[in-house]
Design an enzyme around this catalytic site. Structure first.
Site, PDB file in Angstrom:
ATOM      1  N   ARG A   1       0.959  -1.313   0.051  1.00 38.24           N
ATOM      2  CA  ARG A   1       0.198  -0.277  -0.157  1.00 38.24           C
ATOM      3  C   ARG A   1       0.523   1.676   0.632  1.00 38.24           C
ATOM      4  NH1 ARG A   1      -1.843  -3.506  -1.799  1.00 38.24           N
ATOM      5  NH2 ARG A   1      -3.925  -4.454  -0.874  1.00 38.24           N
TER       6      ARG A   1
ATOM      7  N   SER B   1     -10.255   0.121   3.555  1.00 36.36           N
ATOM      8  CA  SER B   1      -9.658  -1.129   5.632  1.00 36.36           C
ATOM      9  C   SER B   1      -8.872   0.896   5.455  1.00 36.36           C
ATOM     10  CB  SER B   1      -8.164  -1.320   5.128  1.00 36.36           C
ATOM     11  OG  SER B   1      -9.222  -2.802   4.335  1.00 36.36           O
TER      12      SER B   1
ATOM     13  N   GLU C   1      -3.231   2.504   7.175  1.00 30.98           N
ATOM     14  CA  GLU C   1      -3.376   2.822   5.752  1.00 30.98           C
ATOM     15  C   GLU C   1      -3.547   4.345   5.111  1.00 30.98           C
ATOM     16  OE1 GLU C   1      -4.941  -0.866   3.226  1.00 30.98           O
ATOM     17  OE2 GLU C   1      -5.646   0.560   1.637  1.00 30.98           O
TER      18      GLU C   1
HETATM   19  C1  LIG Z   1     -15.046   1.002   0.253  1.00 32.26           C
HETATM   20  C2  LIG Z   1     -13.670   1.377  -0.071  1.00 32.26           C
HETATM   21  C3  LIG Z   1     -13.194  -0.244  -0.233  1.00 32.26           C
HETATM   22  C4  LIG Z   1     -11.775   0.403  -0.880  1.00 32.26           C
HETATM   23  N1  LIG Z   1     -11.106  -0.453  -1.546  1.00 32.26           N
HETATM   24  C5  LIG Z   1      -8.951  -1.144  -1.498  1.00 32.26           C
HETATM   25  C6  LIG Z   1      -9.199  -2.323  -1.684  1.00 32.26           C
HETATM   26  O1  LIG Z   1      -9.780  -2.998  -1.727  1.00 32.26           O
HETATM   27  N2  LIG Z   1      -7.179  -2.754  -1.704  1.00 32.26           N
HETATM   28  C7  LIG Z   1      -7.339  -0.589  -2.117  1.00 32.26           C
HETATM   29  O2  LIG Z   1      -5.716  -1.393  -1.854  1.00 32.26           O
HETATM   30  N3  LIG Z   1      -7.440   0.081  -1.459  1.00 32.26           N
HETATM   31  C8  LIG Z   1      -8.988  -0.077  -1.542  1.00 32.26           C
HETATM   32  N4  LIG Z   1      -9.614   1.390  -0.371  1.00 32.26           N
HETATM   33  C9  LIG Z   1      -8.844   2.466  -0.701  1.00 32.26           C
HETATM   34  C10 LIG Z   1      -8.631   3.189  -1.698  1.00 32.26           C
HETATM   35  O3  LIG Z   1      -9.543   3.282  -2.843  1.00 32.26           O
HETATM   36  C11 LIG Z   1      -7.160   3.197  -2.679  1.00 32.26           C
HETATM   37  O4  LIG Z   1      -6.524   3.712  -1.845  1.00 32.26           O
HETATM   38  C12 LIG Z   1      -6.967   3.927  -4.097  1.00 32.26           C
HETATM   39  O5  LIG Z   1      -5.998   3.626  -5.345  1.00 32.26           O
HETATM   40  C13 LIG Z   1      -7.274   5.603  -3.479  1.00 32.26           C
HETATM   41  O6  LIG Z   1      -6.730   6.276  -4.677  1.00 32.26           O
HETATM   42  P1  LIG Z   1      -7.482   7.587  -4.782  1.00 32.26           P
HETATM   43  O7  LIG Z   1      -7.328   8.648  -6.361  1.00 32.26           O
HETATM   44  O8  LIG Z   1      -8.812   7.621  -4.810  1.00 32.26           O
HETATM   45  O9  LIG Z   1      -6.625   8.798  -4.199  1.00 32.26           O
HETATM   46  P2  LIG Z   1      -6.536   9.884  -2.817  1.00 32.26           P
HETATM   47  O10 LIG Z   1      -7.701   9.171  -1.958  1.00 32.26           O
HETATM   48  O11 LIG Z   1      -7.256  11.089  -3.502  1.00 32.26           O
HETATM   49  O12 LIG Z   1      -4.648  10.107  -2.899  1.00 32.26           O
HETATM   50  C14 LIG Z   1      -4.599   9.326  -2.002  1.00 32.26           C
HETATM   51  C15 LIG Z   1      -3.039   9.675  -1.229  1.00 32.26           C
HETATM   52  O13 LIG Z   1      -2.718   9.848  -2.501  1.00 32.26           O
HETATM   53  C16 LIG Z   1      -2.267  11.430  -3.401  1.00 32.26           C
HETATM   54  N5  LIG Z   1      -2.632  11.060  -4.701  1.00 32.26           N
HETATM   55  C17 LIG Z   1      -3.843  10.585  -5.623  1.00 32.26           C
HETATM   56  N6  LIG Z   1      -3.626  11.180  -6.560  1.00 32.26           N
HETATM   57  C18 LIG Z   1      -2.517  11.634  -6.654  1.00 32.26           C
HETATM   58  C19 LIG Z   1      -1.684  11.927  -8.439  1.00 32.26           C
HETATM   59  N7  LIG Z   1      -1.855  11.900  -9.606  1.00 32.26           N
HETATM   60  N8  LIG Z   1      -0.193  12.730  -7.510  1.00 32.26           N
HETATM   61  C20 LIG Z   1       0.345  12.203  -6.580  1.00 32.26           C
HETATM   62  N9  LIG Z   1      -0.136  12.478  -5.745  1.00 32.26           N
HETATM   63  C21 LIG Z   1      -1.442  11.785  -5.533  1.00 32.26           C
HETATM   64  C22 LIG Z   1      -2.545  11.885  -2.156  1.00 32.26           C
HETATM   65  O14 LIG Z   1      -2.946  13.231  -1.811  1.00 32.26           O
HETATM   66  C23 LIG Z   1      -3.586  11.226  -1.069  1.00 32.26           C
HETATM   67  O15 LIG Z   1      -2.090  11.011  -0.068  1.00 32.26           O
HETATM   68  C24 LIG Z   1     -11.162   1.181  -0.568  1.00 32.26           C
HETATM   69  C25 LIG Z   1     -11.672   2.904  -0.481  1.00 32.26           C
HETATM   70  C26 LIG Z   1     -12.841   2.703  -0.057  1.00 32.26           C
HETATM   71  C27 LIG Z   1     -13.591   3.779  -0.344  1.00 32.26           C
END
Ligand SMILES: Cc1cc2nc3c(=O)[nH]c(=O)nc-3n(C[C@H](O)[C@H](O)[C@H](O)COP(=O)(O)OP(=O)(O)OC[C@H]3O[C@@H](n4cnc5c(N)ncnc54)[C@H](O)[C@@H]3O)c2cc1C
Length: 312
Positions: A189, A238, A308
């Site tokens: 992660r 999570s 995480e």
């Molecule tokens: C219901 C639910 C289920 C989930 N299940 C999983 C799972 O099974 N497995 C898993 O790994 N995760 C899971 N997640 C967590 C999440 O979906 C992942 O970590 C996802 O990859 C985050 O992507 P995001 O675009 O929403 O990032 P964000 O939440 O918007 O950002 C996460 C981090 O990345 C940075 N960031 C985002 N985009 C960029 C970019 N382009 N450049 C630089 N920095 C950036 C942000 O500043 C922040 O620090 C879940 C979340 C939810 C709500």
């Protein structure tokens, strides 16, 4: 000699509510907010922030972040509008001699990647199908699943990542840098080696080896998620990483914390590693609950739970 300052050809908004842009629906406003649509606009946004000495926060799909109640100072760059992908079949040396290659802008939802892999009946659709958020966020978090399937994390499907970076504090020039998968460090992660900067574009690929049953597997995985996760409540998925040899959810449940709440933030009854917002939870409620869980699990099992979720 007059030096031209940075220009800004898009809307810069003030005091924009960020809670609706997160999956937890929590947090205060952005002092300044911008949504670039292409490389030039992203570059301008970064240059503008640098010229104003504003701190920059990047928001992808907002599915893994906690925004403080007081909001975020400086500039919040939302990547919601920086989306779109191209796919092509390219040759490879080993069997099956072809791979599907997708190049996606960072704000492209993971669900769009899933659709393309599914159209070609390829294995990455299975781990991607339940992951919220964007492609860039998937790289940052090395998002994936714990089931023993292949592939199961972003590290296995990413070929390269392009990062837009302001060169140095004294220069306002931006560069687009390309990092191959092996230039980066990928752990559970987390990915590093690409910072500082904003991930702008990602290239992903997989051997063109169709699996006829992939659609039914995706449907089954989706049904299982719906059964095991409280998806009808706002959450960030999570909250804690699984410590080596343990499941964070099981440790929390065995600590008697299932259903425990502080304010409107509650440990889910369905999945103890999820904290749900029961309506009006504050970031302070969530932080206090996280601390309480960490202290309780440490006292009972001598295990340190690491978060995480990212605190912005
Ligand atoms: C219901 C639910 C289920 C989930 N299940 C999983 C799972 O099974 N497995 C898993 O790994 N995760 C899971 N997640 C967590 C999440 O979906 C992942 O970590 C996802 O990859 C985050 O992507 P995001 O675009 O929403 O990032 P964000 O939440 O918007 O950002 C996460 C981090 O990345 C940075 N960031 C985002 N985009 C960029 C970019 N382009 N450049 C630089 N920095 C950036 C942000 O500043 C922040 O620090 C879940 C979340 C939810 C709500």
């Amino acid at each position: 000699m007059e030096v031209a300052g940075p220009t800004l050809c898009m809307k810069l908004e003030k005091q924009v509510a960020l809670a609706p842009l997160t999956w937890w629906k929590i947090g205060g406003p952005a002092e300044h907010f911008i949504q670039p649509r292409d490389q030039e606009e992203l570059e301008q946004a970064l240059q503008w922030a640098q010229s104003q000495s504003w701190p920059v926060t990047v928001l992808g799909g907002g599915s893994n972040v906690l925004i403080p109640d007081e909001g975020l100072p400086g500039l919040v760059i939302s990547l919601r509008e920086l989306r779109g992908l191209k796919s092509e079949i390219i040759p490879q040396e080993e069997p099956p001699f072809q791979r599907l290659c997708i190049t996606a802008l960072a704000g492209t939802p993971k669900s769009d990647l899933t659709k393309v892999f599914l159209e070609h009946k390829l294995a990455p659709a299975l781990f991607l199908c339940g992951l919220p958020g964007d492609t860039g966020g998937g790289v940052v978090m090395n998002a994936g699943v714990s089931e023993s399937i292949q592939p199961r994390e972003f590290v296995e499907i990413v070929d390269w990542v392009e990062v837009l970076r302001i060169n140095s504090e004294n220069s306002n020039e931006a560069s687009l840098l390309r990092f191959a998968n092996t230039d980066l460090r990928w752990t559970y992660r987390h990915s590093s080696g690409w910072q500082p900067g904003v991930i702008f574009r990602v290239s992903l690929s997989w051997p063109l080896q169709p699996q006829e049953n992939i659609m039914s597997e995706v449907k089954l995985a989706t049904r299982n998620r719906l059964k095991k996760q409280p998806l009808n409540w706002p959450s960030c998925g999570s909250v804690f990483k699984n410590p080596e040899g343990y499941k964070a959810g099981a440790l929390i449940e065995q600590s008697g914390l299932k259903g425990f709440s502080i304010g409107q933030a509650q440990v889910s009854e369905l999945h103890s590693n999820f904290i749900i917002n029961r309506g009006g939870a504050t970031a302070k409620d969530v932080r206090s609950l996280i601390e309480h869980i960490q202290n309780t699990v440490r006292d009972k099992f001598a295990v340190e739970l690491q978060t995480e979720v990212r605190f912005l």
